[in-house]
Design a protein around this motif. Structure first.
Motif, PDB file in Angstrom:
ATOM      1  N   GLU A 149       1.138 -10.906   2.963  1.00 31.85           N
ATOM      2  CA  GLU A 149       0.222  -9.935   3.135  1.00 31.85           C
ATOM      3  C   GLU A 149      -1.414 -10.386   2.892  1.00 31.85           C
ATOM      4  O   GLU A 149      -1.638 -11.049   2.073  1.00 31.85           O
ATOM      5  N   LEU A 150      -1.830 -10.194   4.019  1.00 31.05           N
ATOM      6  CA  LEU A 150      -3.487 -10.361   3.684  1.00 31.05           C
ATOM      7  C   LEU A 150      -4.246  -8.929   3.812  1.00 31.05           C
ATOM      8  O   LEU A 150      -4.044  -7.982   4.773  1.00 31.05           O
ATOM      9  N   GLU A 151      -5.130  -8.643   2.855  1.00 33.55           N
ATOM     10  CA  GLU A 151      -5.871  -7.279   2.871  1.00 33.55           C
ATOM     11  C   GLU A 151      -7.126  -7.656   2.674  1.00 33.55           C
ATOM     12  O   GLU A 151      -7.615  -8.670   2.063  1.00 33.55           O
ATOM     13  N   ALA A 152      -8.098  -6.942   3.532  1.00 28.28           N
ATOM     14  CA  ALA A 152      -9.568  -7.246   3.824  1.00 28.28           C
ATOM     15  C   ALA A 152     -10.175  -6.040   3.788  1.00 28.28           C
ATOM     16  O   ALA A 152      -9.736  -5.025   4.230  1.00 28.28           O
ATOM     17  N   ALA A 153     -11.527  -6.214   3.308  1.00 25.94           N
ATOM     18  CA  ALA A 153     -12.437  -4.841   3.211  1.00 25.94           C
ATOM     19  C   ALA A 153     -13.533  -5.614   3.373  1.00 25.94           C
ATOM     20  O   ALA A 153     -14.127  -6.414   2.926  1.00 25.94           O
ATOM     21  N   SER A 154     -14.529  -4.635   4.128  1.00 32.29           N
ATOM     22  CA  SER A 154     -16.037  -5.084   4.325  1.00 32.29           C
ATOM     23  C   SER A 154     -16.586  -4.090   4.725  1.00 32.29           C
ATOM     24  O   SER A 154     -16.323  -2.831   5.128  1.00 32.29           O
ATOM     25  N   SER A 155     -18.000  -4.151   4.680  1.00 32.55           N
ATOM     26  CA  SER A 155     -18.883  -3.138   4.988  1.00 32.55           C
ATOM     27  C   SER A 155     -19.974  -3.652   6.220  1.00 32.55           C
ATOM     28  O   SER A 155     -20.755  -4.333   6.153  1.00 32.55           O
TER      29      SER A 155
END
Length: 506
Positions: free
Chosen positions: A294-300
């Motif tokens: 699983e790859l989880e990413a977050a950005s703004s």
């Protein structure tokens, strides 16, 4: 760092160097890569490959982020203590198992250093002090960012004795300090001094931005990366200073390079700054769990409009769907994406339609789907697109003109019901109109758990590809047969853009 042990091997040649793209390496200037580069890269590869079942692992020692300053622009770490489920899952893929070649119970670190050089004894020189965590980071400096590596140290005195042997073995020049459970390694003494001075003002592990973004992706996995909000501006500044001039030269040497030449440095810097003006930081992590990665990413990137139609639309496809790409793109997505590239003109020539017109034709959201693949009936391919909010009359007119141009009248049908329009080969379009129930299947729910919130979805059921791959690419058939499903979803949470990718193994 509480203890400092600078080290260099002034007599040794540069054995480990930064990789260069294209051209004759003998004609290019090279920069020595600091000792530990091979270690970090190798450990990164082995993190997904090495068996951890026979070694005693501990989370003691915290994160390598403790060794980097809060001003670090970009950072990536590897943590073998989090990879215990990786190898059993990968070993279900025959070609990868063969490629890894690791025996049960083998220490992945020993495999990394086994062939480093004849004079290096892993059990004597490396094992007594090296841990299971490593990281690389880019730290701002006066001229341009400097790279540093951190290796977990379990015994500082043994590390002080082992690092010079490792440097001598590699024949590289570097500088390092050992303390607080980490070996911090830089290319030069000056680089090391810059980093240590910055660390004294605060560590990355304590930085609010680092804590926020790594926390937003659920903490660190066995691979974790972080980008500070200042990174785009540093890249733009590097572009202005001509850092990408050499890359453009490599494009010129590449026969495909002329397709997308780089703009002049000032224009490139302006493009970067404009595209990332609202960037507030980002992180991603890769986790291994039983029978899945699983790859989880977050950005703004600033405030975005929330939308979830694409995932919902994808969920209405037939249960036997083999692959789907669904999107609910932002207004002007194609026009903006193709601006200045010349691709918009090419699209107009091919389809007789400008990017903005194609955006309107596709409606509010769309799902491109492939159904069950039956090689015994190649004339009845289940391929089509489902559109929500499109003008069915415009779609039908476009399809008629396009198929006539290719001499394919009657092969593609257009059907509509309410706000939904479908285009498909043969009768598949009619099948797409109904709610086929894909969202209710265990396969889809496991691969795309956030579909109902998603503005973008990708889904592949590898079980539906077994027959095709066996016939067309038998060399990878065993691997495809072992795979389950691939899922990806992108969704908005306020001003945070999130993404989740999962691949399962049967």
């Amino acid at each position: 760092m509480s203890e400092i042990t600078p080290g260099q091997n002034p007599s040794g040649p540069e054995a480990t160097e930064i990789l260069e793209l294209g051209g004759d390496s003998a004609t290019k200037s090279r920069k020595p890569l600091i000792i530990g580069a091979a270690a970090v890269v190798g450990v990164a590869a082995l993190a997904t490959a090495g068996t951890l079942t026979a070694v005693a692992l501990s989370n003691a020692g915290g994160s390598p982020a403790e060794a980097f300053p809060a001003s670090t622009l970009a950072y990536a770490e590897i943590d073998l203590t989090e990879a215990k489920d990786a190898l059993p899952t990968l070993r279900k893929l025959p070609s990868i198992e063969k490629e890894l070649g690791l025996e049960e119970g083998e220490d992945p670190r020993e495999a990394l250093f086994a062939d480093a050089c004849d004079d290096l004894d892993f059990a004597k020189d490396i094992e007594p002090w090296i841990g299971y965590k490593a990281a690389v980071g880019a730290v701002p400096a006066d001229a341009e960012p400097v790279l540093a590596f951190a290796l977990q140290v379990t015994d500082e005195s043994d590390a002080e004795a082992g690092l010079p042997k490792l440097a001598e073995c590699g024949g590289s020049e570097s500088a390092w300090s050992v303390g607080d459970g980490w070996a911090l390694i830089a290319e030069t003494e000056d680089d090391l001094a810059v980093i240590e001075k910055a660390v004294a003002a605060g560590t990355l592990a304590e930085d609010a931005g680092f804590e926020k973004w790594t926390g937003d992706v659920g903490g660190t996995g066995f691979i974790t990366a972080y980008a500070a909000k200042e990174l785009p501006d540093a890249i733009a500044e590097a572009a202005e200073n001509g850092a990408f001039d050499k890359a453009e030269g490599d494009f010129a040497e590449n026969p495909m390079g002329g397709i997308a030449p780089l703009p002049d440095p000032a224009a490139l810097a302006e493009t970067i700054r404009s595209a990332t003006k609202d960037f507030g930081g980002a992180a991603f992590t890769v986790r291994a769990e039983e029978n899945a990665f699983e790859l989880e990413a977050a950005s703004s990137m600033g405030e975005q409009a929330e939308s979830m139609e694409a995932g919902t639309l994808a969920g209405t496809l037939p249960k036997d769907t083999t692959a789907v790409i669904a999107a609910n793109p932002a207004e002007g997505w194609l026009t903006t994406g193709l601006a200045g590239s010349g691709a918009g003109d090419q699209l107009d020539q091919m389809l007789g339609m400008a990017p903005g017109d194609l955006e309107k034709l596709l409606g509010d959201s769309f799902a491109i789907a492939a159904g069950e693949i039956d090689l015994s009936a190649p004339d009845s391919l289940d391929i089509g697109i489902k559109l929500d909010g499109a003008d069915s009359a415009d779609v039908e007119k476009f399809v008629e003109g396009l198929t006539a141009g290719f001499g394919a009248e009657g092969i593609v049908s257009v059907d509509s019901e309410g706000e939904v329009t479908s285009v498909g080969i043969g009768d598949y379009g009619k099948e797409l109109l109904a709610d086929g129930g894909l969202a209710e299947t265990d396969k889809f729910k496991n691969a795309v758990p956030n579909a109902e919130d998603a503005s973008g979805v990708v889904y592949v059921d590898f079980d539906g590809l077994d027959e095709l791959v066996t016939a067309e690419a038998p060399e990878v058939a065993d691997d495809i047969e072992a795979l389950g499903q691939l899922g990806f979803s992108a969704y908005q949470d306020g001003d945070t853009s999130r993404a989740l990718a999962r691949i399962t193994v049967d």
